[in-house]
Design a protein around this motif. Structure first.
Motif, short mmCIF file in Angstrom:
data_model
loop_
_atom_site.label_atom_id
_atom_site.label_comp_id
_atom_site.label_asym_id
_atom_site.label_seq_id
_atom_site.Cartn_x
_atom_site.Cartn_y
_atom_site.Cartn_z
N ILE A 170 58.54 3.39 2.66
CA ILE A 170 57.89 3.18 1.36
C ILE A 170 56.87 4.29 1.19
O ILE A 170 55.99 4.47 2.04
CB ILE A 170 57.21 1.80 1.29
CG1 ILE A 170 58.22 0.68 1.51
CG2 ILE A 170 56.50 1.62 -0.05
CD1 ILE A 170 57.60 -0.70 1.64
N TRP A 171 56.97 5.01 0.12
CA TRP A 171 56.02 6.09 -0.17
C TRP A 171 54.99 5.61 -1.16
O TRP A 171 55.32 5.05 -2.21
CB TRP A 171 56.75 7.31 -0.75
CG TRP A 171 57.59 8.03 0.26
CD1 TRP A 171 58.87 7.72 0.65
CD2 TRP A 171 57.21 9.18 1.01
NE1 TRP A 171 59.30 8.61 1.60
CE2 TRP A 171 58.31 9.53 1.83
CE3 TRP A 171 56.05 9.95 1.06
CZ2 TRP A 171 58.27 10.62 2.70
CZ3 TRP A 171 56.03 11.04 1.92
CH2 TRP A 171 57.11 11.36 2.74
N ILE A 172 53.72 5.84 -0.84
CA ILE A 172 52.63 5.57 -1.77
C ILE A 172 51.96 6.90 -2.06
O ILE A 172 51.37 7.52 -1.16
CB ILE A 172 51.62 4.56 -1.20
CG1 ILE A 172 52.33 3.23 -0.90
CG2 ILE A 172 50.46 4.34 -2.16
CD1 ILE A 172 51.43 2.17 -0.31
N VAL A 173 52.07 7.35 -3.29
CA VAL A 173 51.66 8.71 -3.66
C VAL A 173 50.61 8.64 -4.76
O VAL A 173 50.72 7.84 -5.70
CB VAL A 173 52.88 9.52 -4.17
CG1 VAL A 173 52.48 10.96 -4.49
CG2 VAL A 173 54.01 9.50 -3.14
N THR A 174 49.57 9.45 -4.63
CA THR A 174 48.57 9.56 -5.69
C THR A 174 48.57 10.99 -6.23
O THR A 174 48.78 11.95 -5.47
CB THR A 174 47.16 9.20 -5.20
OG1 THR A 174 46.77 10.14 -4.18
CG2 THR A 174 47.12 7.80 -4.63
N GLU A 175 48.31 11.12 -7.52
CA GLU A 175 48.21 12.45 -8.11
C GLU A 175 47.55 12.36 -9.49
O GLU A 175 47.47 11.28 -10.10
CB GLU A 175 49.58 13.09 -8.24
CG GLU A 175 50.55 12.36 -9.16
CD GLU A 175 51.90 13.05 -9.23
OE1 GLU A 175 51.98 14.25 -8.88
OE2 GLU A 175 52.87 12.41 -9.63
N ARG A 176 47.04 13.47 -9.94
CA ARG A 176 46.51 13.58 -11.30
C ARG A 176 47.69 13.79 -12.24
O ARG A 176 48.59 14.58 -11.97
CB ARG A 176 45.56 14.77 -11.39
CG ARG A 176 45.08 15.08 -12.81
CD ARG A 176 44.33 16.39 -12.85
NE ARG A 176 43.04 16.26 -12.20
CZ ARG A 176 41.90 16.04 -12.86
NH1 ARG A 176 41.92 15.91 -14.18
NH2 ARG A 176 40.77 15.96 -12.21
N LEU A 177 47.68 13.06 -13.35
CA LEU A 177 48.76 13.17 -14.32
C LEU A 177 48.17 13.41 -15.71
O LEU A 177 47.27 12.68 -16.13
CB LEU A 177 49.61 11.91 -14.34
CG LEU A 177 50.73 11.88 -15.39
CD1 LEU A 177 51.85 12.85 -15.01
CD2 LEU A 177 51.30 10.47 -15.57
N VAL A 178 48.69 14.41 -16.39
CA VAL A 178 48.28 14.68 -17.77
C VAL A 178 49.46 14.35 -18.67
O VAL A 178 50.52 15.01 -18.61
CB VAL A 178 47.84 16.14 -17.96
CG1 VAL A 178 47.47 16.39 -19.42
CG2 VAL A 178 46.68 16.48 -17.05
N ALA A 179 49.33 13.31 -19.48
CA ALA A 179 50.37 12.91 -20.42
C ALA A 179 50.11 13.61 -21.75
O ALA A 179 49.01 13.54 -22.30
CB ALA A 179 50.37 11.39 -20.59
N THR A 180 51.12 14.28 -22.26
CA THR A 180 50.95 15.04 -23.50
C THR A 180 51.67 14.43 -24.70
O THR A 180 51.25 14.60 -25.83
CB THR A 180 51.46 16.48 -23.30
OG1 THR A 180 52.83 16.44 -22.86
CG2 THR A 180 50.62 17.20 -22.25
N ASN A 181 52.74 13.70 -24.44
CA ASN A 181 53.52 13.11 -25.53
C ASN A 181 53.37 11.60 -25.53
O ASN A 181 53.37 10.97 -24.47
CB ASN A 181 55.01 13.47 -25.40
CG ASN A 181 55.23 14.97 -25.49
OD1 ASN A 181 54.58 15.64 -26.27
ND2 ASN A 181 56.14 15.48 -24.66
N SER A 182 53.25 11.03 -26.71
CA SER A 182 53.14 9.58 -26.85
C SER A 182 54.51 9.02 -27.21
O SER A 182 54.80 8.73 -28.37
CB SER A 182 52.10 9.22 -27.91
OG SER A 182 51.95 7.82 -28.00
N ALA A 183 55.37 8.87 -26.21
CA ALA A 183 56.70 8.33 -26.43
C ALA A 183 56.64 6.81 -26.56
O ALA A 183 55.73 6.17 -26.01
CB ALA A 183 57.63 8.73 -25.28
N PRO A 184 57.58 6.20 -27.29
CA PRO A 184 57.59 4.74 -27.40
C PRO A 184 57.65 4.09 -26.02
O PRO A 184 58.49 4.42 -25.20
CB PRO A 184 58.87 4.47 -28.19
CG PRO A 184 59.13 5.73 -28.96
CD PRO A 184 58.66 6.84 -28.08
N GLY A 185 56.71 3.18 -25.78
CA GLY A 185 56.67 2.50 -24.51
C GLY A 185 56.01 3.28 -23.39
O GLY A 185 55.89 2.80 -22.27
#
Length: 266
Positions: A170-185
């Motif tokens: 089981i991998w538990i991974v952390t990272e910084r994420l930059v979301a640019t698009n507001s897709a449905p859901g």
């Protein structure tokens, strides 16, 4: 109508009949909703406590097997004690809820929380399953309720474990994420601290994946309550975050929890 709501309605019908039908339909419906909500909450509490007790039992069983190895026994007892501490923490959260207090939202470092939970999660995964932590750099501090976070990640790890009856990782991974698009859901645009829990287990077909967040829906038969992922989703809603699940039959499952930065949550 859920089974709990159905039983509640039957109970209220009998009460109304015995009282000469004095209870109005609106009163009955309000009471049904309250009892149904109580049933859902009770199922969620039982789910978390069962997870914690399973870890305590595992630690004590391993200590018993290694009775002739004092160092191992001490380690297993320490893990069991940590499980007891988590149980006490959960009970404190329930008492706070009963007292109508707000969730204990704090600005915390995601890597710190994951690291402190590592030993607890490894014992929860049990023998034959390896929990690997991959903590990324430059993870922004985010808004989290630490006790609810622990319960959520434990739920995900136990689900991953159950999907790999023959063992695995089981991998538990952390990272910084930059979301640019507001897709449905999808998440709103912005920067998040992302926690990913990934397994290479049996996976789920799309028709199951579409229902997996529904309360009481379970793929584990009588061994499941159907409340684990529903609780995780509720936790993410509390902190203003986002949950997504990807899965493929025979390949495995990936669950992403996106925690907002404090200014974004505000």
């Amino acid at each position: 109508m859920t089974d709990m709501a159905f039983r509640a309605e039957r109970l209220l019908q009998r009460q109304a009949e015995s009282s000469g039908g004095a209870q109005t339909a609106e009163q009955r419906q309000r009471a049904i909703r309250r009892l149904a909500s109580l049933g859902e909450m009770t199922g969620g509490i039982a789910h978390d406590l069962r997870n914690i007790l399973a870890i305590v039992e595992s630690g004590l069983r391993l200590a018993e097997r290694k009775a002739d190895q004092p160092e191992s026994v001490r380690a297993f007892i320490a893990a069991a004690r940590e499980g007891v501490d988590r149980g006490v923490e959960l009970i404190s959260q329930l008492l706070a809820f009963a007292d109508h207090r707000e969730p204990d939202l704090q600005v915390r470092e995601l890597n710190e929380l994951v690291s402190s939970s590592g030993p607890f999660l490894r014992y929860g995964a049990g023998r034959g399953v390896r929990v690997r932590l991959e903590l990324g750099p430059d993870i922004p501090s985010c808004l989290i309720d630490p006790a609810l976070f622990d319960a959520a990640v434990l739920n995900l790890v136990l689900n991953a474990r159950d999907a790999m009856p023959g063992g695995g990782e089981i991998w538990i991974v952390t990272e910084r994420l930059v979301a640019t698009n507001s897709a449905p859901g999808g998440p709103l645009p912005g920067t998040y601290a992302r926690l990913r829990v990934k397994d290479h287990g049996c996976g789920m077909p799309q028709e199951v994946l579409q229902k997996v967040l529904d309360p009481f829906f379970t793929t584990k038969g009588e061994n499941g309550t159907g409340m684990g992922l529903a609780q995780v989703r509720t936790f993410m809603q509390i902190v203003g975050g986002h949950l997504s699940i990807a899965s493929e039959r025979g390949t495995g499952t990936t669950v992403d929890l996106l925690f907002p930065l404090p200014d974004a949550a505000a």
